[in-house]
Design a protein around this motif. Structure first.
Motif, PDB file in Angstrom:
ATOM      1  N   LEU A 144       0.799  -1.058  -0.012  1.00  0.00           N
ATOM      2  CA  LEU A 144      -0.113  -0.029   0.069  1.00  0.00           C
ATOM      3  C   LEU A 144       0.764   0.936  -0.095  1.00  0.00           C
ATOM      4  CD1 LEU A 144      -2.870  -0.661   2.605  1.00  0.00           C
ATOM      5  CD2 LEU A 144      -2.981  -0.825   0.210  1.00  0.00           C
ATOM      6  N   VAL A 145       0.722   2.030  -0.989  1.00  0.00           N
ATOM      7  CA  VAL A 145       1.746   3.346  -1.276  1.00  0.00           C
ATOM      8  C   VAL A 145       0.789   4.553  -1.174  1.00  0.00           C
ATOM      9  CG1 VAL A 145       3.223   4.451  -3.015  1.00  0.00           C
ATOM     10  CG2 VAL A 145       3.224   1.915  -2.649  1.00  0.00           C
ATOM     11  N   CYS A 167       8.426   2.809  -9.112  1.00  0.00           N
ATOM     12  CA  CYS A 167       8.197   3.740  -8.126  1.00  0.00           C
ATOM     13  C   CYS A 167       9.379   3.013  -7.143  1.00  0.00           C
ATOM     14  CB  CYS A 167       6.827   3.517  -7.451  1.00  0.00           C
ATOM     15  SG  CYS A 167       6.734   4.133  -5.751  1.00  0.00           S
ATOM     16  N   ALA A 168      10.138   4.223  -6.584  1.00  0.00           N
ATOM     17  CA  ALA A 168      11.322   3.644  -5.707  1.00  0.00           C
ATOM     18  C   ALA A 168      11.073   4.211  -4.336  1.00  0.00           C
ATOM     19  CB  ALA A 168      12.653   4.184  -6.334  1.00  0.00           C
ATOM     20  N   PHE A 169      11.513   3.741  -3.268  1.00  0.00           N
ATOM     21  CA  PHE A 169      11.402   4.031  -1.981  1.00  0.00           C
ATOM     22  C   PHE A 169      13.120   4.143  -1.233  1.00  0.00           C
ATOM     23  CE2 PHE A 169       7.618   4.232   0.595  1.00  0.00           C
ATOM     24  CZ  PHE A 169       6.736   4.106  -0.376  1.00  0.00           C
ATOM     25  N   HIS A 264       2.760   0.632   3.349  1.00  0.00           N
ATOM     26  CA  HIS A 264       2.551  -0.509   4.086  1.00  0.00           C
ATOM     27  C   HIS A 264       2.669  -1.890   3.527  1.00  0.00           C
ATOM     28  CE1 HIS A 264       1.230   1.753   7.780  1.00  0.00           C
ATOM     29  NE2 HIS A 264       0.103   2.202   7.236  1.00  0.00           N
ATOM     30  N   ASP A 265       3.318  -2.779   4.245  1.00  0.00           N
ATOM     31  CA  ASP A 265       3.586  -3.984   3.580  1.00  0.00           C
ATOM     32  C   ASP A 265       2.522  -4.861   4.260  1.00  0.00           C
ATOM     33  OD1 ASP A 265       4.165  -6.513   2.574  1.00  0.00           O
ATOM     34  OD2 ASP A 265       6.115  -6.624   3.484  1.00  0.00           O
ATOM     35  N   LEU A 266       1.462  -5.316   3.222  1.00  0.00           N
ATOM     36  CA  LEU A 266       0.262  -6.296   3.656  1.00  0.00           C
ATOM     37  C   LEU A 266       0.648  -7.524   3.694  1.00  0.00           C
ATOM     38  CD1 LEU A 266      -2.784  -4.577   1.864  1.00  0.00           C
ATOM     39  CD2 LEU A 266      -2.144  -3.992   4.391  1.00  0.00           C
ATOM     40  N   GLY A 267       1.769  -7.955   3.300  1.00  0.00           N
ATOM     41  CA  GLY A 267       2.232  -9.459   3.060  1.00  0.00           C
ATOM     42  C   GLY A 267       2.514  -9.994   4.167  1.00  0.00           C
ATOM     43  N   ASN A 268       2.586  -9.526   5.401  1.00  0.00           N
ATOM     44  CA  ASN A 268       3.130 -10.327   6.494  1.00  0.00           C
ATOM     45  C   ASN A 268       2.322  -9.721   7.631  1.00  0.00           C
ATOM     46  OD1 ASN A 268       4.853  -8.080   8.127  1.00  0.00           O
ATOM     47  ND2 ASN A 268       5.601  -8.127   6.281  1.00  0.00           N
ATOM     48  N   VAL A 277      -4.155  -0.568  11.838  1.00  0.00           N
ATOM     49  CA  VAL A 277      -4.388   0.176  12.996  1.00  0.00           C
ATOM     50  C   VAL A 277      -4.192   1.554  12.256  1.00  0.00           C
ATOM     51  CG1 VAL A 277      -3.175   1.193  14.652  1.00  0.00           C
ATOM     52  CG2 VAL A 277      -3.381  -1.330  14.346  1.00  0.00           C
ATOM     53  N   ASP A 278      -3.399   1.917  11.290  1.00  0.00           N
ATOM     54  CA  ASP A 278      -3.283   3.144  10.800  1.00  0.00           C
ATOM     55  C   ASP A 278      -4.714   3.883   9.943  1.00  0.00           C
ATOM     56  OD1 ASP A 278      -1.512   5.302  10.189  1.00  0.00           O
ATOM     57  OD2 ASP A 278      -0.493   4.486   8.358  1.00  0.00           O
TER      58      ASP A 278
END
Ligand code: G1P
Length: 300
Positions: A144-145, A167-169, A264-268, A277-278
């Motif tokens: 989730l970006v 897209c880079a972080f 957010h990383d929904l994968g774990n 929570v956010d």
């Protein structure tokens, strides 16, 4: 481009969402419920990703799924009976929320029959693309970006520079080995980098930079040719990263848009709880009470 594509240069019509995985980190739940349908408060993660794609102009969501996970595409079907029942009970707002996913964009699915990696999953979309589709977006549903809008920016960069845009972080050095990592140089725009190479999950001391791929890709259709030329890479899988590296080696322009917002990383489970929570803290009905409870709980 053919006359059918009236959208601006750099734009795309199809957003591919690879969703064929077993969801091992969420077992045993994922025995019965695909990871992509786990709720972020009350909305499945894949609907948030579909909404982001639609906002950026996608008209079709192409879900790459596996046999047994048909409920992911089924989630996007209209349910007139449910909507009518809700309306008859005066629950108009809820009816609208139920209608949102099927109304976002057209949803189709293709199967990936064997778990051979992200590159292999994306390759399944190739035969389904229209002849006039010069580019395709790929959105990984684990990521989730936010705030949304980076795909629109990526389409602008493709219109300007051509080729593919990712897209880079900027991630802390100790995390680079979990990602596809870019070798970059600057352009006039601080948020746009020119990519000279890309490597999947390098050891920290061999990473070419701290710019990591964040699950959003706008790929020239040349990617499908490149995907046919790669061999198994990191983890023994056919990696999308390696196909992007092939494009670069063959002289195709590749750029990244550096996203300065959140992810957010929904994968774990750990990343999923943060996303949940956010979203909950920002919820008009539940946010305040959760905040109060969390504050008390953390004092214990
Ligand atoms: C995938 C990609 C990787 C990318 C990451 C972003 O890896 O292969 O290049 O940086 O998604 O979340 P995965 O997390 O599926 O192992």
């Amino acid at each position: 481009m053919s006359a059918q594509t009236s959208s601006p240069a750099g734009a795309f019509r199809t957003a591919v969402v690879p969703a064929a995985g077993l969801g091992t980190r969420f077992l045993p739940t994922t025995k019965a419920v695909p990871k992509e349908l786990l709720p972020v408060v009350d909305t499945p993660g894949i609907e948030l990703v579909a909404a982001e794609a639609a906002e950026a102009g996608a008209q079709r969501l192409l879900i790459v799924t596996s046999p047994g996970k048909d409920s992911v595409a089924a989630y996007f079907r209209h349910d007139d009976e449910l909507v009518e029942t809700l309306e008859a009970r005066g629950k108009e707002e809820l009816a609208q929320r139920v209608r949102r996913a099927p109304d976002l964009l057209a949803v189709e699915s293709v199967y990936q029959y064997e778990p051979k990696g992200l590159g292999h999953a994306v390759a399944q979309a190739g035969p389904v693309l229209g002849d006039d589709e010069e580019a395709v977006a790929v959105l990984l549903p684990d990521d989730l970006v936010f705030p949304t809008g980076v795909l629109t920016r990526m389409a602008q960069v493709r219109a300007e520079h051509g080729g593919s845009v990712l897209c880079a972080f900027d991630v802390p050095p100790e995390q680079v080995s979990s990602y596809g990592v870019f070798d970059v140089s600057d352009t006039d725009d601080d948020d746009v980098k020119w990519v000279h190479g890309m490597v999947e999950k390098p050891p920290a001391d061999q990473a070419p930079s701290s710019y990591a791929a964040a699950g959003r890709y706008l790929l020239d259709r040349a990617i499908f040719g490149a995907l046919e030329r790669i061999t198994p890479g990191a983890g023994g899988e056919l990696q999308l990263t390696d196909a992007v590296a092939v494009l670069i080696d063959e002289g195709h322009p590749v750029h990244v848009v550096v996203h300065r917002g959140g992810r957010h990383d929904l994968g774990n489970p750990a990343g999923y709880v943060r996303a949940y929570v956010d979203h909950m803290l920002g919820h008009p009905e539940y946010g305040e009470s959760l905040r109060g409870w969390l504050n008390d709980r953390l004092k214990e």
